[in-house]
Design an enzyme around this catalytic site. Structure first.
Site, mmCIF file in Angstrom:
data_model
loop_
_atom_site.group_PDB
_atom_site.id
_atom_site.type_symbol
_atom_site.label_atom_id
_atom_site.label_comp_id
_atom_site.label_asym_id
_atom_site.label_seq_id
_atom_site.Cartn_x
_atom_site.Cartn_y
_atom_site.Cartn_z
ATOM 1 N N GLY A 192 -23.455 -11.760 77.061
ATOM 2 C CA GLY A 192 -22.358 -11.563 76.123
ATOM 3 C C GLY A 192 -21.975 -12.854 75.428
ATOM 4 C CB SER A 193 -19.018 -13.642 73.418
ATOM 5 O OG SER A 193 -17.905 -13.481 74.285
ATOM 6 N N PRO A 194 -19.956 -16.477 74.521
ATOM 7 C CG PRO A 194 -20.815 -18.309 73.350
ATOM 8 C CD PRO A 194 -20.564 -16.820 73.227
ATOM 9 C CB ILE A 196 -16.775 -12.722 77.708
ATOM 10 C CG1 ILE A 196 -15.993 -12.040 76.585
ATOM 11 C CG2 ILE A 196 -16.678 -11.891 78.986
ATOM 12 C CD1 ILE A 196 -14.519 -11.896 76.848
ATOM 13 N N GLY A 197 -18.096 -15.524 78.699
ATOM 14 C CA GLY A 197 -18.867 -16.241 79.704
ATOM 15 C C GLY A 197 -18.028 -17.247 80.468
ATOM 16 C CD GLU A 214 -29.892 -15.435 79.826
ATOM 17 O OE1 GLU A 214 -30.040 -15.922 78.681
ATOM 18 O OE2 GLU A 214 -30.438 -15.928 80.822
ATOM 19 C CB CYS A 252 -27.670 -13.437 71.895
ATOM 20 S SG CYS A 252 -29.094 -12.914 72.877
#
Length: 484
Positions: A192-194, A196-197, A214, A252
């Protein structure tokens, strides 16, 4: 939410009990699950294509290429390779440790949480699951609420094919994800997105849980038109197919922007136009080959980026939008302001900025000034430029003279670096991603070296110095009394 908490608690207990029983460590069990995944995808191919169209407007061929075919290949690779992957690897120990022996064995982490993404909801759910199963783990999949039909289908079909005491699926939104992250896992895998990461990583830190993230970022594409001038038609087709032909740029590893010399920019734009029309016709919205934007919220984000007056002024092709149909036309921008939002966040949509440079060599500095991307693409035959890209930039991967194909190649690791992620998977790398590599060393009681024990003296110090240097001839002389 209390009911969901109880569901998660019960699922975790059952999965941990199953893992503790040792059932998932069996190679036979792992192969049975992998075979079941292949069978599940084959049996439900039409249904899976249907839900991917419902959620994202993906054409069935695009769905098979990017998701179903990819999953079946991944599972088949794991199935055919598993016997080799699980064999302990012998380590060649230095002579200093003789007669000890060493090896490395791969053991499963235990209970794994996979947090899937909506843009490739089938493949980004099942592919990491394949790695986790191959390694012998139990798995809980949190399917994305933004692709509800695909998630519902996975929640319905997975229990019918796989061991539902070891492999489970939970649907739901952010509240469910929050509940899951409050529990202790042996491994977390997130796509997902940075933004949320970072939340995932912070939650994992509470339990010192290893994570694989990822993420994404702004993947640049360098076009060195001098060295690929004879092949520019292929260059433009490959970029167009990668940008607009795979989930409408909602990937991505999608091309985020192009770097090209100023003198070639107008020619490049003119080359894009007929290729886009050949792919999607005069009216791409009605072609059936352009995936739609996943939600109204995501559409409005793209609309906001494009409606910046300075960005509007840079549109040289496309730009039309239809909120009701969640459609954004394949769009090309020429030199949008570098301080605009569209040039400082991942676009994740069918908008392609072209940034011009005086000299293509300046592309190295431009990329270095940005966060590390998940992928760098470069169309060039110039070996010096290739060397500079490899030695002076940092990214999850580099692909020369093509785009996005590195994701499909399970012989290569896939993963990010810095803000684009951490960890790697695909093929054997997926097996390693979900395995702990345990070192095993077996010593011998047949002989002992007194130099390792007190009381200390100059002879023992000299012995230890020579041993660390692996100066074996001098060690022999020392032990024979021929060297001090």
């Amino acid at each position: 939410m209390e009911a969901m908490k109880e569901t998660v608690d019960q699922s975790l207990r059952e999965m941990r009990d199953t893992f503790a029983s040792g059932r998932t460590r069996s190679v036979k069990w792992r192969k049975t699950q992998l075979e079941a995944i292949i069978e599940m995808v084959k049996d439900n191919e039409d249904k899976m294509c249907d839900v991917l169209f419902q959620d994202l407007g993906k054409h069935s061929i695009e769905a098979f290429r990017d998701e179903l075919g990819f999953v079946m290949r991944s599972a088949t690779t794991a199935l055919n390779s598993l016997d080799k992957w699980v064999v302990p690897r012998k380590s060649n120990l230095p002579l200093l440790f003789y007669p000890a022996t060493g090896k490395v064995i791969s053991e499963p982490y235990g209970t794994v949480l996979v947090l899937s993404s909506w843009n490739f909801p089938i493949s980004l759910s099942l592919d990491p699951m394949i790695g986790a199963i191959s390694a012998g783990n139990t798995v809980l999949l949190k399917a994305s609420e933004l692709s509800p039909n695909a998630s519902a289908l996975l929640a319905k079909t997975i229990p019918s094919y796989l061991d539902n005491k070891a492999i489970k699926v939970i649907e739901g939104g952010p509240d469910v994800a929050t509940i899951l992250l409050q529990h202790q896992w042996d491994k977390i895998f997130f796509t997902g997105s940075p933004r949320i990461g970072k939340i995932i990583m912070a939650a994992a830190a509470e339990h010192l849980t290893p994570v694989t993230l990822e993420l994404g970022g702004k993947c640049p594409t360098i076009i060195d038109h001098h060295s690929v001038s004879k092949d520019m038609k292929s260059v433009v087709k490959r970029i167009s197919g990668g940008k607009w032909g795979s989930c409408s740029g909602q990937a991505c590893i999608s091309v985020d922007y192009i770097l090209v010399e100023q003198s070639f920019a107008s020619s490049l734009i003119e080359m894009f136009k007929p290729v886009i029309r050949s792919f999607f016709g005069e009216n791409p919205k009605e072609s059936g080959c352009v995936a739609r934007i996943v939600t109204k919220k995501h559409f409005q984000r793209l609309s906001r980026l494009l409606n910046d007056p300075r960005v509007q002024a840079s549109i040289v092709y496309g730009g039309s939008m239809d909120e009701e149909k969640l459609y954004v036309e394949p769009t090309i921008l020429l030199n949008p302001p570098l301080d605009s939002e569209i040039m400082n966040e991942e676009i994740f949509g069918p908008v392609l900025p072209i940034i011009t440079l005086r000299d293509i060599q300046e592309s190295i500095g431009f990329i270095k000034s940005k966060p590390k991307p998940l992928a760098i693409y470069a169309f060039t035959m110039d070996e010096k430029l290739k060397t500079r890209i490899l030695s002076e930039t940092s990214s999850g991967s580099v692909t020369f003279n093509d785009v996005m194909i590195q994701y499909m190649c399970d012989a290569l690791p896939f993963g990010g670096v810095g803000e684009s992620g951490m960890g790697r998977y695909h093929g054997k790398y997926s097996f390693e991603c979900f395995s702990h590599e345990k070192a095993i060393m077996e010593g011998s009681l047949a002989m002992d070296l007194e130099a390792r024990y007190p009381p200390w003296n100059n002879f023992k110090l000299t012995f230890i110095r020579l041993a660390f240097r692996e100066a074996y001839f001098k060690l022999v002389l020392l032990m024979l009394g021929l060297k001090r």
